[in-house]
Scaffold this active site. Structure first.
Site, PDB file in Angstrom:
ATOM      1  CG  MET A  36      22.557  49.627 -25.298  1.00  0.00           C
ATOM      2  SD  MET A  36      21.686  48.217 -24.989  1.00  0.00           S
ATOM      3  CE  MET A  36      22.250  47.053 -25.784  1.00  0.00           C
TER       4      MET A  36
ATOM      5  CG  LEU B 138      17.422  52.275 -28.451  1.00  0.00           C
ATOM      6  CD1 LEU B 138      17.876  51.754 -29.965  1.00  0.00           C
ATOM      7  CD2 LEU B 138      17.350  53.821 -28.549  1.00  0.00           C
ATOM      8  CB  SER B 139      19.798  49.866 -26.541  1.00  0.00           C
ATOM      9  OG  SER B 139      21.295  49.470 -26.612  1.00  0.00           O
ATOM     10  CB  ALA B 140      19.348  48.522 -22.275  1.00  0.00           C
TER      11      ALA B 140
END
Length: 498
Positions: free
Chosen positions: A1, A165-167
């Site tokens: 991210m 995903l990620s953030a």
């Protein structure tokens, strides 16, 4: 991210941060909580992905997009999927592989979308208390999207799931904590523990060197975010690459500690087995023998979402920036939630009682035999291995084949009536195949702990089973471990037999 820029000013009263946080914002431009997840690739067509409006007061200033298969029956599951920084709903839909399984397994998809109006890098503001807590900001907007989808598509409110995903993974963890009464399960890909950070500075700490809290301390953060008196919790899948330098692999370990504690479980795996793409799956079962928490550790994978492009039944998605060709994470997540069993993974939606008397009748190096008592009114039975459907049979016996040697598997069975509705899932049994094939694994101490081959204590790492000291718990110390029996590893830095 992309590094998690603080949220931009918007009409609901968020203000730009000043002083030191302005400096941090500039520094963040070089960083990445979804490490600039600007993926190039095909866009979903307007016919496939449709914007939905009028889903509530929308205090988080988000957009709602939906993918709904044709002729979706009432009572189908609902999956909410959160993109990473600089991504969009369309981008995540076209790369992640989720629409393939929405079509084949019959469920609706909602893709919330944020923008640069909320955050300079279009990250979900997982690190802002005003956006990630129950009844506030972006979290409330996503909750309102769920309500809209249940009303508009007839989705089953008992089978609502969320992934990110990620953030988006960080926000997913926070939403699972804040709304355990809404989400039956979650999947956190390259993400962070729930409530790891509530400001920008803490966000960087979580990404690169997450606090080494005890499982109880992590669990308390979830319990304090949930409605008072909550006793039922979501089942959680955790996906992490061992070579992730943006969201360090230690986050997967802390996530594991957090959610096993919430479930009242220890951190010793119920079983560990290998999947394709260099993936190690570690399961932590509840009292009934069903996986409550699963950790998927992907050897050598950097920051991103695991996909496996191709037309095979177990393949999905398209590769791109931060969409990494390893294994189809969407398929395995859907299996973990029970979406491939018409609700069987969640206890079923039919009225038939659970089969009784499930026993293991035989075990070889590669197979397990099962038997159970017949259920009156059953037209067939669904057999689940580690929460994933493996067979439909009209018999009260089944032999599962093609298994790994010396590996423990958990089995449950549910009856299916003549209309195809799956009833309640019975009590689980564990079967262990005979034999054992030693394997060797070379990785960092972080990767070994994330994969369940070692454990951390007081900042140091120890081999699982043998308790041999491996040095500091970090990504810089590397060792080779040989698995000599199920759950038992020894140091083999001087050479590992083939």
């Amino acid at each position: 991210m992309q590094h998690p820029h603080p949220p931009r000013h918007r009409t609901r009263g968020h203000r730009l941060l000043g002083g030191i946080r302005r400096w941090a914002t500039a520094a963040a431009g070089a960083l990445a909580l979804t490490a600039g997840l600007a993926a190039a690739g095909p866009q979903a067509s307007a016919a496939s992905l449709t914007q939905v409006t009028g889903f509530g007061t929308n205090p988080g200033n988000l957009s709602m997009y939906a993918y709904v298969p044709d002729h979706l029956p009432t009572g189908a599951p609902l999956v909410v999927a959160l993109h990473g920084c600089t991504q969009s709903a369309s981008d995540y839909s076209s790369h992640s592989g989720w629409p393939k399984f929405a079509d084949s397994q019959r469920f609706a998809l909602v893709f919330p979308q944020t923008s640069s109006a909320n955050n300079a890098n279009s990250c979900f503001n997982w690190f802002e208390a005003g956006d990630s807590g129950r009844g506030h900001g972006e979290a409330l907007s996503i909750r309102q999207m769920v309500d809209k989808a249940i009303t508009q598509y007839g989705s089953d409110p008992r089978r609502v799931y969320i992934t990110g995903l990620s953030a988006g993974g960080g926000m997913t963890a926070n939403l699972l904590a804040a709304y355990p009464d809404v989400f039956a399960g979650g999947s956190i890909a390259s993400g962070l523990p729930a409530r790891c950070a509530e400001d920008l500075t803490a966000a960087y700490t979580c990404m690169y060197s997450p606090p080494d809290r005890t499982p109880a301390q992590w669990g308390d953060l979830v319990r304090s975010a949930a409605p008072a008196g909550t006793t039922s919790w979501p089942r959680v899948a955790i996906w992490q690459g061992t070579a992730d330098t943006t969201v360090r692999p230690a986050n997967a370990t802390e996530l594991r500690d957090q959610w096993t504690n919430v479930w009242g479980l220890g951190q010793t795996p119920s079983r560990t087995r290998s999947l394709t793409g260099g993936t190690t799956l570690t399961s932590y079962d509840d009292a009934s023998g069903r996986p409550a928490v699963q950790v998927y550790s992907i050897s050598g994978m950097a920051h991103g979402l695991a996909v496996d492009p191709g037309s095979g039944a177990e393949q999905c998605g398209t590769s791109g920036t931060y969409y990494l060709d390893t294994i189809c994470s969407s398929l395995h997540t859907a299996r973990f939630w029970g979406l491939d069993g018409d609700g069987g993974g969640d206890g079923g939606t039919g009225v038939l009682p659970a089969p009784t008397g499930l026993t293991v009748t035989a075990a070889t190096d590669s197979s397990v035999g099962l038997r159970w008592n017949a259920v009156s009114g059953a037209a067939s039975y669904r057999v689940f291995r580690d929460g994933a459907k493996v067979a439909i049979t009209t018999s009260t016996t089944y032999t599962d084949t093609g298994l790994a040697t010396g590996t423990a598997y958990g089995y449950t069975v549910a009856a299916v009536d003549s209309s195809g509705a799956t009833g309640a899932t019975g009590a689980a049994v564990t079967a262990t195949t005979t034999g054992f094939t030693p394997t060797c694994h070379t990785a960092s101490n972080y990767a070994h702990t994330t994969a369940g081959r070692a454990y951390a204590s007081g900042g140091y790492t120890y081999a699982k089973g043998s308790d041999q000291a491996m040095g500091l718990w970090n990504t810089f110390t590397t060792h080779t471990l040989q698995q000599t029996s199920p759950g038992h590893y020894v140091l083999a830095d001087s050479g590992c037999p083939a």
